[in-house]
Design an enzyme around this catalytic site. Structure first.
Site, PDB file in Angstrom:
ATOM      1  N   ASP A 159       0.873  -1.173   0.000  1.00  9.66           N
ATOM      2  CA  ASP A 159       0.000   0.000   0.000  1.00  9.66           C
ATOM      3  C   ASP A 159       0.910   1.223   0.000  1.00  9.66           C
ATOM      4  O   ASP A 159       1.384   1.668   1.042  1.00  9.66           O
ATOM      5  CB  ASP A 159      -0.899  -0.011   1.238  1.00  9.66           C
ATOM      6  N   ASP A 205     -13.941   5.542   1.605  1.00 10.13           N
ATOM      7  CA  ASP A 205     -12.511   5.645   1.896  1.00 10.13           C
ATOM      8  C   ASP A 205     -12.189   7.068   2.332  1.00 10.13           C
ATOM      9  O   ASP A 205     -12.184   7.991   1.513  1.00 10.13           O
ATOM     10  CB  ASP A 205     -11.722   5.264   0.636  1.00 10.13           C
ATOM     11  N   GLU A 245      -7.511   0.337  -5.563  1.00  9.23           N
ATOM     12  CA  GLU A 245      -7.500   0.249  -4.101  1.00  9.23           C
ATOM     13  C   GLU A 245      -8.785  -0.364  -3.551  1.00  9.23           C
ATOM     14  O   GLU A 245      -8.752  -1.166  -2.614  1.00  9.23           O
ATOM     15  CB  GLU A 245      -7.261   1.634  -3.495  1.00  9.23           C
ATOM     16  N   LYS A 260       3.355  11.188  -4.167  1.00 10.67           N
ATOM     17  CA  LYS A 260       2.305  10.487  -4.903  1.00 10.67           C
ATOM     18  C   LYS A 260       1.329  11.463  -5.550  1.00 10.67           C
ATOM     19  O   LYS A 260       0.671  11.129  -6.539  1.00 10.67           O
ATOM     20  CB  LYS A 260       1.563   9.532  -3.959  1.00 10.67           C
TER      21      LYS A 260
END
Length: 411
Positions: free
Chosen positions: A36, A231, A207, A102
């Site tokens: 992850d 999420d 994800e 990211k």
């Protein structure tokens, strides 16, 4: 066929059998780790003896900050600081400490997300071949430019080495989940970073698909089941999707994403409204004030991923306390309602389960909002540690990759 032909045929069968056995043994010996690679932190796990183990780093922590730091004397032959070591020295070495990479990877320099990072990042982001890159200044005027892929590879290398030390063998295969909104360029950039890190065989999955694997939805035997995945991640991203499972097959019915830039805009609008209602000042056209509020919005977003409330300086030394709930209530439920509306031929009462994941999902108010929206008939599932669900699902997917290879070898 003569005797010699029969002998040769028998030998050929024996060799083929041996090669098949060797191939299966090699596959059985393979370990595919699940990584992850998060905006704020990384986790890595692997499947063993029917369950997933999340691997602690060299400090014993189950999560490693996605931070890289270079010292003033760093040279190409010296390794940068990674993880906690990088994060802990940021106050003394901010301009050479890189995080949030990211948010840059696979993007063009002009994108809003990149410009948002540039406003608050202490390190220098420069344009190179239309892409954002990080320029690090060393002593004596020396500098070096790193691509987001190179910085990401440093973090992934650390993660890979952590897994190798724990498992006791070299790792070259991984499953790496990415947000469902990642485009082809971002996915390819993640693959490139993995390759630089020595991960030669990488499977990219979404994800929320990883979350489904973590909850065993790929093993479901029910004909149709509709799953709402909410999420609430660190770093100010919100993702909501509706998944349909049918005898273990997974498919998206709808997915909605609120990125870091959108989140910042929402916080700024909240600040502007606060200032107008409480202090009678309209700063919506004041460019100087907007820049100040933009910086505070980014800082607030970060702080709220770690704690429940934040004290914000709105303007002219006027401070205001902002809570997670007041900024997120309408955002979260707005995305939930939109996802259900966009799912074809689906109504609220047809949702069978809610899965809540992400670093901020433990906030009780988030769970209460979801319970209330479904009239108390559904309880958000948090059987799996919500902060580790993506890594767990990636490791399960890695195990399935090994099984698939073994079945192909048998054929």
């Amino acid at each position: 066929m003569g005797r010699s032909g029969i002998i040769l045929a028998a030998i050929a069968l024996i060799i083929a059998g041996c090669l098949s056995a060797i191939s299966m043994a090699v596959e059985d010996d393979k370990t595919v780790i699940g990584i992850d690679f998060g905006t704020s932190s990384c986790r890595v796990g692997f499947y063993k003896d029917g369950h997933v183990e999340i691997i602690p780093n060299d400090l014993g922590n189950r999560t490693t900050p996605s931070w890289v730091a270079f010292t003033e004397d760093s040279s190409s032959s010296e390794s940068p600081l990674i993880g906690e070591a990088a994060k802990n020295q940021v106050a003394l070495n901010a301009e050479r400490t890189v995080f949030d990479v990211k948010r840059l990877i696979g993007r063009s320099f002009e994108e809003k997300e990149v410009q948002s990072v540039m406003k608050v990042a202490p390190y220098k982001i420069v344009k190179k071949d239309r892409k954002p890159c990080i320029r690090i200044e060393f002593k004596d005027g020396e500098s070096k430019v790193f691509s987001p892929e190179e910085i990401s590879a440093m973090i992934l290398t650390k993660t890979k080495e952590t897994a190798e030390a724990f498992i006791g063998k070299k790792i070259t295969d991984a499953v790496v989940p990415v947000p469902s909104y990642f485009g082809d360029e971002q996915r390819q950039a993640i693959l490139d970073a993995c390759l630089i890190a020595g991960l030669n065989d990488v499977t990219i999955i979404d994800e929320h698909m990883a979350v489904a694997y973590a909850y065993g939805l790929h093993d479901e035997e029910e004909p149709v089941k509709n799953i709402l995945v909410v999420d609430v991640g660190d770093g100010g991203t919100l993702d909501v999707s509706v998944l349909e499972t049918e005898y273990g097959l997974l498919d998206y019915l709808a997915k909605n994403h609120l990125g870091g830039e959108d989140y910042n805009q929402r916080i700024m609008e909240h600040f502007i409204k606060l200032i107008k209602n409480k202090y009678g000042k309209d700063v919506s056209k004041d460019n100087r004030a907007l820049v100040k509020l933009s910086i505070e919005a980014e800082r607030t977003k970060r702080a709220l991923s770690r704690r429940h409330e934040v004290c914000v300086e709105l303007f002219e030394h006027v401070f205001q306390t902002v809570t997670f709930e007041e900024l997120n209530n309408d955002l979260i439920m707005g995305l939930v309602k939109k996802a259900i509306e966009e799912a074809p031929r689906l109504e609220k009462h047809q949702i069978d389960d809610i899965i809540v994941v992400g670093g901020s999902s433990n906030v009780p108010k988030v769970q209460k909002l979801l319970r209330d929206y479904f009239d108390g008939k559904l309880e958000p599932k948090m059987i799996v540690n919500p902060a580790e669900a993506v890594a767990i699902g990636a490791a399960v997917a890695g195990h399935l990759v090994i099984k698939q290879r073994a079945s192909h070898s048998m054929c």
